[in-house]
Design an enzyme around this catalytic site. Sequence first.
Site, short mmCIF file in Angstrom:
data_model
loop_
_atom_site.label_atom_id
_atom_site.label_comp_id
_atom_site.label_asym_id
_atom_site.label_seq_id
_atom_site.Cartn_x
_atom_site.Cartn_y
_atom_site.Cartn_z
N ILE A 189 44.10 33.32 41.66
CA ILE A 189 42.96 33.19 40.65
C ILE A 189 43.14 32.69 39.00
O ILE A 189 41.77 32.16 38.82
CB ILE A 189 41.38 33.35 41.58
CG1 ILE A 189 41.89 35.28 40.86
CG2 ILE A 189 41.19 33.63 42.93
CD1 ILE A 189 39.92 35.90 40.60
N ASP A 190 44.14 34.02 39.08
CA ASP A 190 43.78 33.43 37.51
C ASP A 190 44.73 32.42 36.81
O ASP A 190 43.92 32.22 35.49
CB ASP A 190 44.38 34.67 37.18
CG ASP A 190 44.44 36.21 37.36
OD1 ASP A 190 43.10 35.94 38.42
OD2 ASP A 190 44.43 37.43 36.77
N ARG A 244 43.26 39.10 33.95
CA ARG A 244 43.53 40.56 33.39
C ARG A 244 44.50 40.48 32.23
O ARG A 244 44.50 40.94 31.20
CB ARG A 244 45.15 41.26 34.14
CG ARG A 244 44.98 40.54 35.35
CD ARG A 244 46.07 41.61 36.38
NE ARG A 244 46.35 42.69 35.62
CZ ARG A 244 46.32 43.50 36.27
NH1 ARG A 244 44.84 43.61 37.08
NH2 ARG A 244 46.29 44.96 35.90
N GLU A 292 38.09 40.61 32.92
CA GLU A 292 38.55 41.63 32.66
C GLU A 292 39.29 42.15 31.30
O GLU A 292 39.10 43.61 31.04
CB GLU A 292 38.77 41.75 33.69
CG GLU A 292 40.28 41.52 33.76
CD GLU A 292 40.12 41.80 35.73
OE1 GLU A 292 40.07 42.64 36.06
OE2 GLU A 292 41.50 40.78 36.11
N GLN A 305 34.49 37.32 42.88
CA GLN A 305 35.91 36.06 42.63
C GLN A 305 37.03 35.19 43.43
O GLN A 305 37.17 34.29 43.12
CB GLN A 305 36.15 35.84 41.10
CG GLN A 305 35.21 36.22 40.31
CD GLN A 305 35.15 36.94 38.94
OE1 GLN A 305 35.70 36.09 38.07
NE2 GLN A 305 34.59 38.10 38.85
N ARG A 306 36.78 36.81 44.55
CA ARG A 306 38.01 36.25 45.49
C ARG A 306 37.68 36.32 46.52
O ARG A 306 38.75 35.71 46.94
CB ARG A 306 39.03 37.17 45.28
CG ARG A 306 39.60 37.13 44.38
CD ARG A 306 41.06 38.14 43.85
NE ARG A 306 41.12 39.49 45.12
CZ ARG A 306 42.26 40.15 44.42
NH1 ARG A 306 42.58 40.93 43.81
NH2 ARG A 306 42.34 40.93 45.69
N GLY A 362 51.46 35.48 44.47
CA GLY A 362 51.73 35.26 42.57
C GLY A 362 53.08 36.16 42.30
O GLY A 362 54.08 36.23 42.72
N LYS A 396 50.51 46.93 47.63
CA LYS A 396 50.90 48.10 47.83
C LYS A 396 51.88 47.90 48.18
O LYS A 396 52.38 49.42 49.18
CB LYS A 396 50.08 49.17 47.85
CG LYS A 396 48.38 49.50 46.80
CD LYS A 396 48.16 50.72 47.48
CE LYS A 396 46.56 50.33 46.74
NZ LYS A 396 45.59 49.78 47.16
N MET A 444 36.93 38.15 36.05
CA MET A 444 38.69 38.04 36.27
C MET A 444 40.07 38.04 35.16
O MET A 444 38.81 36.73 35.30
CB MET A 444 38.93 38.26 37.79
CG MET A 444 38.83 39.55 38.96
SD MET A 444 39.27 39.45 40.16
CE MET A 444 38.89 41.24 40.77
#
Length: 363
Positions: free
Chosen positions: A141-142, A186, A237, A289-290, A117, A76, A184
């Site tokens: 992680i994605d 997205r 997700e 998962q993270r 990322g 953020k 996860m």
Amino acid sequence: MKKILILTGGGDCPGLNAVIRGIAKRARKEKDWEIYGSIEAFNGVLNEPQEIIKLTSKKTAGIHIKGGTILKTTNKANPINFPVTQADGTVKFEDRSDELVKKLKALNFDAVVNIGGDGSQKISKALFDKGIPIIGVPKTIDNDLAATDVTFGFQTAVQIATDSFDRLVTTAESHHRCMIMEVMGRDAGWIALHTAIAGGAEICLIPEIPYDVQKLAKRISLRYRNGKGFCNIVIAEGAKPKDGSIVAQKGEKGSEHVRLGGVAYQLAKQLKDAGCKAEIRETVLGHTQRGGIPVAYDRVLATLYGVKAFELALEQKFGHMVAFRNNEIVSVPLAKATQGNSLVNKNSYMIKAAKGMGISFGD
Ligand code: F6P
């Protein structure tokens, strides 16, 4: 003495600390470098008073086995699109990049390493264009960054998901249940796909292949004979039904992206509505998962990224991001690194092989 600044931005990921340690250890070998860290991405530079800490060897010793990031992080605080809460509670976005550049220049760092990322590397590119000597290190992680074959954190996430999946299989079998496990991912279904193959799922649902609920209900019924049987589903997700949409949560103020999560519950309802008789239970793995200790593979990759990032600083090869391509640690210009995602190709051999093993993608 020369000075290097390290920061971690965006969502955290197992292996961030291993990158920090890799940079620091390699830099210390040069004797004439001091290593600093900005707390909570660029907030450490923007905030008054600034939060920039010296990374002594005591601070970085042994951190490669720790999850999270010793420098803290946030998703953020994009300096180009910075959320500022107004008097009435609403959030407006401001471009604070010029202020950041001014502050960074005043601090006189010889190199800045931004570990993050997709979004973070776009920030790196913008700052490089404004004259900051910056180097990017990719993380997520994605595993969905096109510029690198693998991102660190991914293997750890797959291991955590597979361990959880294995546990769900035995309870599914005991109760003759259909278990839906949400992971996860997205935009990309890499975690789901790897977990489905490693764990032996019957159904794997990913964002790249919209699913047909009727087909899934039929596939599940094949697993049940005379009321007996069981079924294990892994769903990313960001997966969605044909002609349907993703399950988005109410947005958080100032967040860079819409929060996903809850698609497992939507799927359970859709299956029931489609006449699925199986008893269904849902598990949402979420941030487990993270977190935690990175697996050895991620520690190695993250360490190599860290060492390479410092070597790019030595060569003054700024405006580049480190990457892993064809088994080599290389660097790619940030301009290229920020173009495009790595998504699962539905015509790839991996999907073909998974289908060959009887895994349904609902298409
Ligand atoms: O980008 C990585 C990721 O793990 C996504 O898969 C997920 O949607 C997102 O982070 C969640 O981030 P957070 O809850 O930290 O905002």
